[in-house]
Every structure is written in structure tokens, then in C-alpha cells.
Design a protein around this motif. Sequence first.
Motif, mmCIF file in Angstrom:
data_model
loop_
_atom_site.group_PDB
_atom_site.id
_atom_site.type_symbol
_atom_site.label_atom_id
_atom_site.label_comp_id
_atom_site.label_asym_id
_atom_site.label_seq_id
_atom_site.Cartn_x
_atom_site.Cartn_y
_atom_site.Cartn_z
ATOM 1 N N THR A 285 0.842 -1.207 0.000
ATOM 2 C CA THR A 285 0.000 0.000 0.000
ATOM 3 C C THR A 285 0.882 1.264 0.000
ATOM 4 O O THR A 285 2.059 1.202 0.371
ATOM 5 C CB THR A 285 -0.908 0.040 1.263
ATOM 6 O OG1 THR A 285 -0.093 -0.231 2.405
ATOM 7 C CG2 THR A 285 -2.039 -0.959 1.182
ATOM 8 N N PRO A 286 0.305 2.427 -0.389
ATOM 9 C CA PRO A 286 1.090 3.663 -0.486
ATOM 10 C C PRO A 286 1.620 4.167 0.860
ATOM 11 O O PRO A 286 1.185 3.749 1.933
ATOM 12 C CB PRO A 286 0.077 4.677 -1.048
ATOM 13 C CG PRO A 286 -0.948 3.867 -1.735
ATOM 14 C CD PRO A 286 -1.058 2.603 -0.940
ATOM 15 N N GLY A 287 2.586 5.118 0.764
ATOM 16 C CA GLY A 287 3.065 5.829 1.952
ATOM 17 C C GLY A 287 4.199 5.151 2.693
ATOM 18 O O GLY A 287 4.728 5.684 3.660
ATOM 19 N N LEU A 302 4.965 3.298 -3.159
ATOM 20 C CA LEU A 302 3.760 3.196 -3.989
ATOM 21 C C LEU A 302 2.905 4.431 -3.780
ATOM 22 O O LEU A 302 2.947 5.057 -2.717
ATOM 23 C CB LEU A 302 2.935 1.969 -3.582
ATOM 24 C CG LEU A 302 3.635 0.613 -3.649
ATOM 25 C CD1 LEU A 302 2.757 -0.465 -3.014
ATOM 26 C CD2 LEU A 302 3.952 0.255 -5.098
ATOM 27 N N SER A 303 2.125 4.765 -4.805
ATOM 28 C CA SER A 303 1.201 5.893 -4.669
ATOM 29 C C SER A 303 0.033 5.666 -5.621
ATOM 30 O O SER A 303 0.141 4.899 -6.585
ATOM 31 C CB SER A 303 1.936 7.197 -5.018
ATOM 32 O OG SER A 303 1.025 8.257 -5.064
ATOM 33 N N VAL A 439 5.722 9.848 2.247
ATOM 34 C CA VAL A 439 6.636 8.838 2.816
ATOM 35 C C VAL A 439 6.397 8.873 4.322
ATOM 36 O O VAL A 439 7.031 9.618 5.060
ATOM 37 C CB VAL A 439 8.109 9.158 2.487
ATOM 38 C CG1 VAL A 439 9.031 8.107 3.096
ATOM 39 C CG2 VAL A 439 8.336 9.259 0.982
ATOM 40 N N ASP A 440 5.436 8.070 4.786
ATOM 41 C CA ASP A 440 5.069 8.112 6.202
ATOM 42 C C ASP A 440 5.889 7.132 7.033
ATOM 43 O O ASP A 440 6.167 7.365 8.199
ATOM 44 C CB ASP A 440 3.582 7.784 6.364
ATOM 45 C CG ASP A 440 2.733 8.736 5.542
ATOM 46 O OD1 ASP A 440 3.080 9.930 5.474
ATOM 47 O OD2 ASP A 440 1.738 8.290 4.928
ATOM 48 N N GLU A 441 6.235 6.007 6.409
ATOM 49 C CA GLU A 441 6.953 4.973 7.169
ATOM 50 C C GLU A 441 8.126 4.461 6.357
ATOM 51 O O GLU A 441 8.080 4.469 5.125
ATOM 52 C CB GLU A 441 6.033 3.769 7.398
ATOM 53 C CG GLU A 441 4.897 3.986 8.339
ATOM 54 C CD GLU A 441 4.070 2.701 8.420
ATOM 55 O OE1 GLU A 441 4.652 1.620 8.627
ATOM 56 O OE2 GLU A 441 2.853 2.793 8.263
ATOM 57 N N LEU A 442 9.145 3.989 7.049
ATOM 58 C CA LEU A 442 10.301 3.423 6.358
ATOM 59 C C LEU A 442 10.455 1.930 6.689
ATOM 60 O O LEU A 442 10.277 1.525 7.836
ATOM 61 C CB LEU A 442 11.580 4.145 6.782
ATOM 62 C CG LEU A 442 11.700 5.631 6.420
ATOM 63 C CD1 LEU A 442 13.049 6.175 6.881
ATOM 64 C CD2 LEU A 442 11.531 5.850 4.925
ATOM 65 N N TYR A 443 10.784 1.169 5.667
ATOM 66 C CA TYR A 443 11.088 -0.256 5.819
ATOM 67 C C TYR A 443 12.476 -0.480 5.229
ATOM 68 O O TYR A 443 12.763 0.040 4.142
ATOM 69 C CB TYR A 443 10.086 -1.107 5.026
ATOM 70 C CG TYR A 443 8.702 -1.128 5.620
ATOM 71 C CD1 TYR A 443 7.884 -0.002 5.574
ATOM 72 C CD2 TYR A 443 8.204 -2.290 6.211
ATOM 73 C CE1 TYR A 443 6.617 -0.019 6.120
ATOM 74 C CE2 TYR A 443 6.926 -2.313 6.759
ATOM 75 C CZ TYR A 443 6.142 -1.178 6.706
ATOM 76 O OH TYR A 443 4.878 -1.198 7.246
#
Length: 557
Positions: A285-287, A302-303, A439-443
Motif C-alpha cells: 500500500t502507499p506511503g 507506492l502511490s 513517505v510516512d513509514e520506512l522499511y
Amino acid sequence: MGKKYAIGVDYGTQSGRAVLVDLADGTEVADHVTEYPHQVMDEQLPDSSVKLDLDWALQHPADYIEVLKRSVPAVIRQSGVDPADVIGLGIDFTACTMLPIDEAGEPLCFSPELKDNPHSWVKLWKHHAAQDEANLINQIAEERGEAFLSRYGGKISSEWMIAKAWQILNEAPDIYERADMFLEAADWVIYKLTGSISRNSCTAGYKGNWHKQDGYPSRDFFKALDPRLEDITTTKLRGDVVPLGTKAGELTEEMAGWIGLKPGTAIAVGIIDAHAAVLGVGVVTPGKMVMAMGTSLCHLVLSDEEKQVEGMCGVVEDGIIPGYMGYEAGQSAVGDIFQWYVEEAVPAYVKEAADKEGSGVYEWLEQRAAAYKPGETGLLALDWWNGNRSVLVDADLTGLLIGCTLLTKPEEIYRALLEATAFGTRKVIDAFQENGVAVDELYACGGLAQRNRLLMQIYADVTNREIKIADSKQTPALGAAMFGAVAAGAEKGGYDSIVDAAKKMARVRKETFKPIPEHTAVYEKLYEEYSKLHDYFGRGGNDVMKHLKAIKEDARA
Ligand SMILES: Nc1ncnc2c1ncn2[C@@H]1O[C@H](COP(=O)(O)OP(=O)(O)O)[C@@H](O)[C@H]1O
Ligand SMILES: O=C(CO)[C@@H](O)[C@@H](O)COP(=O)(O)O
């Protein structure tokens, strides 16, 4: 139906690895790494006295087959799984890693009369010798107002297919002529496995300027580059572009014999390594930005919408997951910078001390560098040891370290290099955010995310974001195995969609890296300084790096 498995094969820069995965929950049952016997060839051709020019980086196609022949049987052996229960195989690859092939699908470098011509070999993604061609592509595309340019952040990279193919035409027109096709290495390996040639939409989209609706740039554009290129898309780049998540074909009898799987095993269409990693960490999912951190660093997000972002590598519809715009940006060297430091610049006493303590040099440096507070070294670096991929898209930029004194220690420099790469990532995140791609979260995944805790804490502090780490040690290979499972389909015990596969098979670790507010505050200040240097040396304020390179080239000539 008993337990079913898939194999993912990840072709990295230095090695290839196979992972055998349980399709029920993504458990990695066995893995095996094959170092490429010829490694990265950046100075000399194999079994030859031919030297390579600056910025060249080649690979040997036989090494790719060697990975299949060694690593696939090894995971079968280790796991004890019956090959009949391995229902699919997928591969991911570095890109654009391209090669010229003849009418029979054989690499031109296999031909005795062509093997001494460097242009007959595989050009690895980090082959940067097509920068002149890339500059012209960008200039002409801009003059003509080519719409595709904005989908690639305003600049086409010297790492990509058109620049590399054009370099071949300019420097070795005979090789260009002899080539029946230029293929991504990912597609060539799939051809060897299945016996049929197709182009995967992921590399075609991100590295070949192919678009789902518009196809390749127009003949007129190629003619404007060079009249000899006018028909390239119907000749050297011809062939169907097939979507991700589809089956490329089935394993041939001959290959099955070599690698110990059953003939007819489903083979998935190939995918870029970093993009496979998105599935491998379960991001659908996006973000959520996935950072594939190894030799280089690729940022994927993704967006729902298509936006223009300065210096991104590209935005491709369905480029990672069907139904989304897939964005990519990157840094052309991250682990490679640390490796350069460890191998070329660390004093002998560090290696001796590490040996004495029974630790590796990386670990020794990490342990000592971790004792410093942010800002305490007084050092700052620009992470351009292999040029700048995003956001400046300029392979001619080089590295910089500032702030050294007579008291500077090796571990301080190491820390400054780690920090520089984090600032480079922050630039990319800022560019996405400022242009409407959240870009709310980083993996994080890849070798560096697994091995270097200090690095991950620095990234969390510099980006002021929590970072989740992939549970899998071989994330791209896990993603590739998921595609293998989708190529086989649910009926055979696999999955019908890549999202279904990712939801069942991917995991992140419980432990995350959270930003530490006191660190973040200092890094804000350092980032301001980094940004000044970045713009000064990277945006024309001072072209000293390019002048030095020109002087070096003259001196070598
Ligand atoms: N402990 C470490 N800390 C920092 N960098 C490391 C460490 N161990 C290995 N590296 C770097 O990681 C890179 C390899 O990353 P990896 O993900 O394993 O491979 P690839 O990029 O081929 O997929 C090399 O450039 C190496 O210098
Ligand atoms: O360019 C891409 C992806 O687009 C990568 O293949 C390239 O950076 C190489 O990746 P690795 O650092 O070897 O994992």
C-alpha cells in the motif's frame, strides 16, 4: 495437497543467491549464495590483456548460469524437499544490467572473435561510461519537450538501456550491428530457463523508458539522437513486454537437468532486485518507503497518483504492484562506499586490532563509531563515491570529506560516511514529500539493514522516522519466490495474485529503530550543512569535481 515450495533467485552485484520458501507462510527453508566467479570486471576483461576505461563495470553472463547450477541444487539438497513440490521459480536482478545477444540467444562475448571487445560483455548497472550519451539524451529530450522525461525525474541516467546501447553504437558499431538484440540480464536468464524471450515490464519501464500506454519513445526521438538509432525499438529492443506477476514459461528439459528441478516448473517473469524487495517486506500500500540497502540503495514507494519528483529514477504504472504507481529513487553507492573505506583506506592497525579481537573490520569500526555522539566527529561527507543517482542524476560527481584534523580517527571517518549516506536518503525523502508522494513509514531490507545497527539508528535519526526491518535475510529473493508462486497459481498450491502472496509470506521484525530526539536535533543542523555542500558542488556552484575528472582523463590518455 501437501506442502508446496517456490525458489527465488536474487542476482545482486557481487553474488547470486537462491532461497527455497515454504508457500504457506514464507518460511525460508534453505538458502545458498554463489559468489560470481568473475566478480565485477571494472579493470580488465577475463583471460585477456584488454584493459577497461574509467567508469566501466562489466559482468560475465556465464556467472549467472553458474548461480543456478550451484545454488538451486544446493537448496534442494539442504532442505530435503522433493523437487516435484517446488512449483515455481522467480528471479530478481540488478538493472539496467544489459547484454548484446546473437540470433541464437547467445551473448556476443561467448564468441571467440568478439570476446576481446569490451562492448560484447554484460554492462552492469553501475557501468557509468555512457554519461556523454546520457547528457545528450537529456538535452535532446528537453529541447523536444518529450513527455516521458518527467516520468524519470527530468533526467535519464547513464545507467540505463538507451544510454548504454548508444554507447555501443558510438564506440563499437560492429558489435551494435552484430547484436540481434539487447536484453536485460534478467530477461536473458529467464530465456535460458524457459527457451523463450520476453521482456519484463519492470526493467522495461524503469530502465528502458517503456510506458504501459505509450510504449517506447518515438522513432523521431531516436532519429533526433542519432539516425542510426531510429529503428532501435523494433530491432534491438524488439519483443513483447510482459507484465509483472505473469508466467514467462516453463522450465526446459535441459535446464531442469542442470539445476535439479522438474521440467515444466512454472517460471515467473523477472523483476528488478529492489522492486522484488518491496513484496519481500510485505509492503502493498502507499506511503511506505522500502529501502533496499546493499551495494547501492534503492528507495521504492507506492502511490495512487503520478507526480513529478526531481531526480527520481522513475514512476511506472504497475511497476511494482498492479494497480499502483511505483516510484523509484536511489543512491548509486552505499555499501560500496563502506567497502571502499574498509579495503582501500583503513590503516593496517585497524585490521590487526579487529583480527586480535576476532571481529571483522566493519564490526570493529561500527562498535567504535557508535561511541560518538552525532556531530562529535566534526566531519561531514558527500556520499558521491559512485556519482549521484538521486536527486542530481550525475555520474560525474565524486566523494567529499570535510572537517579532518590531525586527530581524526578511522572510526570517525567511517561514521561520517554512514551519516553521509543517510543524508543522501533524506534528500530523496524530502524530494518525494515536497512533490506530493507521501513517505510516512520506512522499511529497510538488504545486507546493510541486517548487518549494521548503527547505520539503521543513524537513518532513523536523520530521517526522523521509525524504521521497520525485514524479517527475511534474503528479501529480494523472497519477493522473487512469491512471483514464482504466482506463476504457478493457486490451483497448484501457489497464489493467484502477488498481493495475496505478500500478505501470507512476508514479515518484518518486532524490533524497530526509532528516532532519538536529541540526535535528530543535531542531525537537522548537520543536514543543513550537507544541503549547502550538496547544492554547491552538485548544482553548478563549483564544478571542481568535474574539472578533476577531466584532468584525470587527460592525464590517463
Ligand atoms: N557490517 C557492514 N556494515 C556496513 N556495510 C557492510 C557490512 N557488511 C557488508 N557491507 C557492505 O554491504 C554490501 C553488500 O550488500 P549485500 O546486500 O549483501 O549485497 P548486494 O548489494 O550484492 O545485494 C557491500 O558493499 C559491503 O561493503
Ligand atoms: O538499480 C537498481 C535497481 O533499480 C539496482 O539493481 C542496483 O542499484 C544494484 O542493486 P544492489 O545494490 O546490488 O542490491
